[in-house]
Design an enzyme around this catalytic site. Structure first.
Site, PDB file in Angstrom:
ATOM      1  N   ASP A 267      -3.682   7.388   5.098  1.00  0.00           N
ATOM      2  CA  ASP A 267      -3.141   6.205   5.113  1.00  0.00           C
ATOM      3  C   ASP A 267      -3.842   5.576   6.395  1.00  0.00           C
ATOM      4  O   ASP A 267      -4.225   6.131   7.283  1.00  0.00           O
ATOM      5  CB  ASP A 267      -1.803   6.117   5.402  1.00  0.00           C
ATOM      6  CG  ASP A 267      -1.287   4.647   5.014  1.00  0.00           C
ATOM      7  OD1 ASP A 267      -1.703   3.911   4.928  1.00  0.00           O
ATOM      8  OD2 ASP A 267       0.182   4.544   5.547  1.00  0.00           O
ATOM      9  N   GLU A 268      -3.953   4.413   6.409  1.00  0.00           N
ATOM     10  CA  GLU A 268      -4.389   3.605   7.884  1.00  0.00           C
ATOM     11  C   GLU A 268      -5.879   4.082   8.233  1.00  0.00           C
ATOM     12  O   GLU A 268      -6.093   4.157   9.471  1.00  0.00           O
ATOM     13  CB  GLU A 268      -3.680   3.659   8.786  1.00  0.00           C
ATOM     14  CG  GLU A 268      -2.197   3.136   8.772  1.00  0.00           C
ATOM     15  CD  GLU A 268      -2.091   1.616   8.660  1.00  0.00           C
ATOM     16  OE1 GLU A 268      -3.087   0.993   8.503  1.00  0.00           O
ATOM     17  OE2 GLU A 268      -0.799   1.154   8.575  1.00  0.00           O
TER      18      GLU A 268
ATOM     19  N   LYS B 267       0.764  -1.062  -0.150  1.00  0.00           N
ATOM     20  CA  LYS B 267      -0.033  -0.086  -0.201  1.00  0.00           C
ATOM     21  C   LYS B 267       0.888   1.351  -0.139  1.00  0.00           C
ATOM     22  O   LYS B 267       0.453   2.314  -0.689  1.00  0.00           O
ATOM     23  CB  LYS B 267      -1.023   0.118   1.191  1.00  0.00           C
ATOM     24  CG  LYS B 267      -0.273   0.093   2.561  1.00  0.00           C
ATOM     25  CD  LYS B 267      -1.234   0.219   3.703  1.00  0.00           C
ATOM     26  CE  LYS B 267      -0.812   0.181   4.963  1.00  0.00           C
ATOM     27  NZ  LYS B 267      -0.014   1.351   5.259  1.00  0.00           N
ATOM     28  N   THR B 268       1.938   1.151   0.684  1.00  0.00           N
ATOM     29  CA  THR B 268       2.831   2.413   0.780  1.00  0.00           C
ATOM     30  C   THR B 268       3.284   2.705  -0.815  1.00  0.00           C
ATOM     31  O   THR B 268       3.545   3.781  -0.864  1.00  0.00           O
ATOM     32  CB  THR B 268       4.172   2.461   1.716  1.00  0.00           C
ATOM     33  OG1 THR B 268       3.587   1.840   2.936  1.00  0.00           O
ATOM     34  CG2 THR B 268       4.915   3.382   1.704  1.00  0.00           C
TER      35      THR B 268
ATOM     36  N   ARG C 129       2.450 -10.570  10.428  1.00  0.00           N
ATOM     37  CA  ARG C 129       3.813  -9.628  10.853  1.00  0.00           C
ATOM     38  C   ARG C 129       4.883 -10.865  10.483  1.00  0.00           C
ATOM     39  O   ARG C 129       5.866 -10.390  10.038  1.00  0.00           O
ATOM     40  CB  ARG C 129       4.077  -9.452  12.144  1.00  0.00           C
ATOM     41  CG  ARG C 129       3.252  -8.350  12.984  1.00  0.00           C
ATOM     42  CD  ARG C 129       2.857  -7.159  12.293  1.00  0.00           C
ATOM     43  NE  ARG C 129       1.636  -7.482  11.111  1.00  0.00           N
ATOM     44  CZ  ARG C 129       1.222  -6.598  10.202  1.00  0.00           C
ATOM     45  NH1 ARG C 129       2.282  -5.799   9.767  1.00  0.00           N
ATOM     46  NH2 ARG C 129       0.260  -6.881   9.506  1.00  0.00           N
TER      47      ARG C 129
ATOM     48  N   GLN D 104      -7.410  -5.082   9.867  1.00  0.00           N
ATOM     49  CA  GLN D 104      -6.276  -4.687  10.767  1.00  0.00           C
ATOM     50  C   GLN D 104      -6.770  -3.497  11.679  1.00  0.00           C
ATOM     51  O   GLN D 104      -6.045  -2.730  12.042  1.00  0.00           O
ATOM     52  CB  GLN D 104      -4.824  -4.356   9.992  1.00  0.00           C
ATOM     53  CG  GLN D 104      -4.435  -5.519   9.205  1.00  0.00           C
ATOM     54  CD  GLN D 104      -3.023  -5.256   8.391  1.00  0.00           C
ATOM     55  OE1 GLN D 104      -2.072  -4.824   9.124  1.00  0.00           O
ATOM     56  NE2 GLN D 104      -3.149  -5.197   7.397  1.00  0.00           N
TER      57      GLN D 104
END
Length: 765
Positions: free
Chosen positions: A224-225, A32-33, A614, A255
């Site tokens: 973002d997020e 996504k970044t 993770r 998430q």
């Protein structure tokens, strides 16, 4: 389309979108970044002015990394002009510009949590309230929650539902504390962290010209997020984006794990309702993890009802299966993980930094710390004491804050007599009374002759005058000296460096070295060059703003080759080749406090999903059959989340204790009980689902819930109502009739031990 090179088709479609609202649903490890970075570069390539792009992240570190990546694509000069940073840093910047509209100085201080709680404590004391009932941390949390929901002191006091909750909890005067806290901040020219969003909403709500100004300024907004946004953040985006609707949000509902901070998963789930014509892009290819890890995580999260459905997949190898380890105790679990790290490190020539141990609560770290220390394995705990929270650092920064904003009462109180200059408690008490009487800051009570305390004369008054004169001398260099030059001057001329240097103990030397490290950081900060304005000075005020807005994720101790220990909440956004998810037991993970509603359980499941994703190469799950909690040895069942992972992805322990078949489970328990000292055994090994009682309470158990006779149906797990503490949950019972004692957790008051014959607990249906 040069700016979109190197992206897969889904990423390219999302990054190439220009006009109109859009949502990017990004699975774990899906890049996504990269999409955000390339979309911004693409917008600039299409002729969009970088000054008109607002990009909001959740850490300063993420913002810096994105800016560097964009700079490599379109050039540093273009990247530098983007309004990019955390919600708090960007809107603190706007508040510095517009603060006079809401009667705040532009040099307002930003109070951290420690400062804020100190003010709350003072207000509680000033109102003559019991700080055991009105616990400062709890009250500060209540105020923070109100601000995040845009409820100011006046609205709080006028809301009958909120006031009713406070009365029910036995704390009817929270509204007074909130009003007093707000007044104290205003008097000190200070905002807390929540104010940076709350006051921004006030600006946009009360000043239509400012709303129009920033709507026109920010032609494109990227967040973002987005699943982690709270109501205050949601409203800022809604208002700023209303004129053009060029709003791009990126996130993963799977998430969303920060509801305890006020984050609302509905913000992302309802984005299409807010923007009916929005485009939706799904990033479903995971580049991070092995196929086994990805598919195991998918199997678990699929059980949640509230979600945006997506099919996350990976082209990576299948990889190793996920190991499940059954430990006899929490110490045994710690030893297993430490040994496994040593073995894997040796076998694979791995580094310490390749390993992470993730747990549900901070208290679980002890067993792992002990075992890693015994084996000389270096480790780092995330979420521990921040560098900027250490006393010697807070002391020096309090001097800096006072120089920049003399009205800062918290800074004044902290350093007025450090190093010692003969200004004692009696003097400060008298000064505080005078400031309260005149409704002014402590500084004004010293410097304004009309507000001088009548009972302060002679030497004490002279010492206060000397102190404020010294600080005023420092302030004359605020705009002309660099952050380092003025900071070093203050450290020397206050006597703080000399005071620290006198202490030759190892702890004293470490404190002195910490201050040296702070000054070194200020030197680096001061020497940064802005090509657009190479002669610009980075002042102490600039440095204070930078430090005040640091988050835990921005901290770094310089040596990263250590095993990482952290809660799963702290691990979000990180990745490691080897991950150990520990303490997977019912009532620990999922938490006992999150089993009241489906929504709470689903957030716990999302937390497990975050933990599992993770891992890049290898994930290991572990649980302990016994664990000390609240001073009691508890018998544990494996977490339901282990049950929810398909067997095909797991290496199960030899004795399959995760499944509910009585033969296997009881065989494991019987073996364990034979190994225990007789004094620790209950009369019979507990069956799956039973809560452990002490032997006396167990002997008195009569009803099906395992509660002692005459307990009125009160048993572990039952929700109750208490006249003073409000709603709570029974954790355990102990003792014999008529002195049966219940341990009850109350969200508003913490854990309490109550005698049933006096407590008058009402069972909630």
């Amino acid at each position: 389309m040069q700016m979109l090179e190197g992206l897969n088709e889904a990423q390219k479609a999302a990054a190439g979108h220009v006009e109109g609202p859009m949502m990017v649903v990004a699975g774990a490890g899906s890049g996504k970044t990269r999409v955000l970075t390339h979309r911004i570069a693409h917008l600039i390539d299409q002729g969009v002015d970088p000054f008109s792009i607002l990009s909001l992240t959740f850490t300063n570190k993420a913002a810096r990394e994105m800016k560097e990546r964009i700079g490599r694509i379109v050039g540093d000069s273009e990247a530098r002009n983007i309004w990019m940073g955390t919600f708090h840093s960007v809107f603190a910047r706007i508040l510095r510009i517009e603060s006079e509209r809401i009667n705040y100085p532009s040099n307002f201080t930003i109070y951290d949590t420690q400062d804020s709680r100190s003010v709350v404590k003072d207000v509680i004391k000033g109102l003559g309230l019991d700080d055991k009932l009105y616990k400062p941390n709890s009250i500060h949390g209540r105020i923070s929650g109100a601000k995040n929901n845009l409820i100011g002191p006046g609205d709080y006091a006028a809301n009958s539902d909120i006031i009713g909750e406070d009365h029910q909890a036995g704390r009817p005067r929270i509204a007074e504390i909130y009003a007093g806290y707000d007044a104290r901040l205003k008097r000190s020219g200070a905002m807390d962290f929540d104010d940076l969003l709350f006051k921004t909403n006030v600006l946009l709500r009360d000043f239509p010209d400012l709303l129009h100004k920033y709507q026109q300024k920010f032609a494109f907004i990227l967040v973002d997020e987005y699943q982690d946004t709270n109501f205050a953040q949601y409203m800022i985006i809604r208002q700023l984006g209303a004129a053009r609707e060029n709003v791009c949000v990126v996130g993963d509902d799977a998430q969303s794990i920060y509801s305890f901070r006020g984050a609302n998963i509905q913000n992302i789930l309802n984005f299409q309702r807010d923007y009916p014509d929005c485009a939706v892009y799904k990033l479903e290819q995971n580049y991070r993890s092995t196929k086994n890890i990805v598919e195991a995580a998918n199997a678990v999260i699929a059980k949640n009802q509230d979600q945006i459905r997506k099919d996350v997949w990976t082209g990576n190898d299948a990889g190793e299966k996920i190991d499940v380890h059954r430990a006899l105790s929490d110490n045994d679990e710690g030893g297993f993980v430490a040994d496994a790290i040593l073995t894997t490190r040796s076998r694979e020539q791995a580094h310490n930094k390749d390993f992470a141990i993730l747990y549900r609560t901070n208290a679980q770290s002890r067993a792992f710390e002990e075992q890693l220390r015994k084996r000389n394995v270096p480790y780092r705990i995330y979420g521990g004491l921040s560098f900027y929270q250490r006393k010697e650092i807070k002391d020096l920064i309090s001097y800096f804050r006072l120089v920049a904003n003399p009205s800062d009462d918290e800074g004044f109180k902290r350093v007025v007599n450090y190093p010692a200059r003969g200004i004692g408690k009696t003097t400060m008490d008298r000064l505080t009374v005078a400031a309260a009487r005149h409704d002014c800051s402590l500084w004004d009570a010293v410097r304004d002759p009309l507000r001088k305390p009548e009972d302060l004369k002679g030497a004490a008054w002279g010492k206060l005058q000397d102190f404020t004169t010294m600080v005023e001398g420092f302030a004359t260099r605020l705009d002309s000296a660099s952050a380092f030059d003025l900071g070093h001057h203050i450290a020397q001329h206050t006597g703080l460096l000399r005071e620290l240097h006198k202490d030759k103990t190892p702890e004293g030397v470490a404190r002195y070295e910490n201050v040296e490290e702070l000054l070194a950081g200020m030197k680096e900060f001061s020497e940064q060059v802005d090509p657009a304005n190479p002669d610009a000075i980075h002042t102490l005020g600039d440095f204070l703003l930078d430090v005040a807005l640091l988050t835990d994720a921005d901290q770094d101790d310089g040596d990263d080759n250590k095993v990482s220990l952290m809660t799963i909440h702290a691990a979000k956004g990180l990745e490691f080749p080897h991950v150990y998810i520990v303490g997977l037991e019912e009532n620990l993970f999922p938490s006992q406090m999150a089993l009241n509603t489906r929504e709470e359980l689903e957030e716990e499941r999302r937390l497990f999903y975050v933990a599992l994703t993770r891992a890049e190469k290898k994930a290991t799950l572990s649980y302990a059959l016994t664990r000390y909690r609240w001073g009691q040895l508890m018998q544990n069942e494996p977490s339901r989340f282990i049950e929810e992972v398909d067997d095909q992805y797991l290496n199960l322990p030899v004795v399959n204790a995760r499944r509910p078949e009585p033969v296997n489970f009881n065989a494991a328990r019987s073996t364990f009980y034979k190994q225990m000292p007789s004094g620790n055994r209950t009369a019979t090994p507990p069956k799956p689902g039973m809560k452990k009682l002490t032997p006396t309470a167990a002997g008195a158990a009569a009803d099906a819930g395992g509660a002692p006779a005459s307990s009125g149906g009160i048993a572990p797990g039952v929700e109750v109502q208490h006249a003073r503490f409000g709603k709570g949950k029974v954790l355990k019972l102990e003792g014999e009739i008529p002195n049966v004692k219940a341990t009850v957790f109350f969200p508003t008051a913490g854990q309490k031990q109550l005698l049933l014959k006096f407590a008058k607990l009402e069972i909630l249906g």
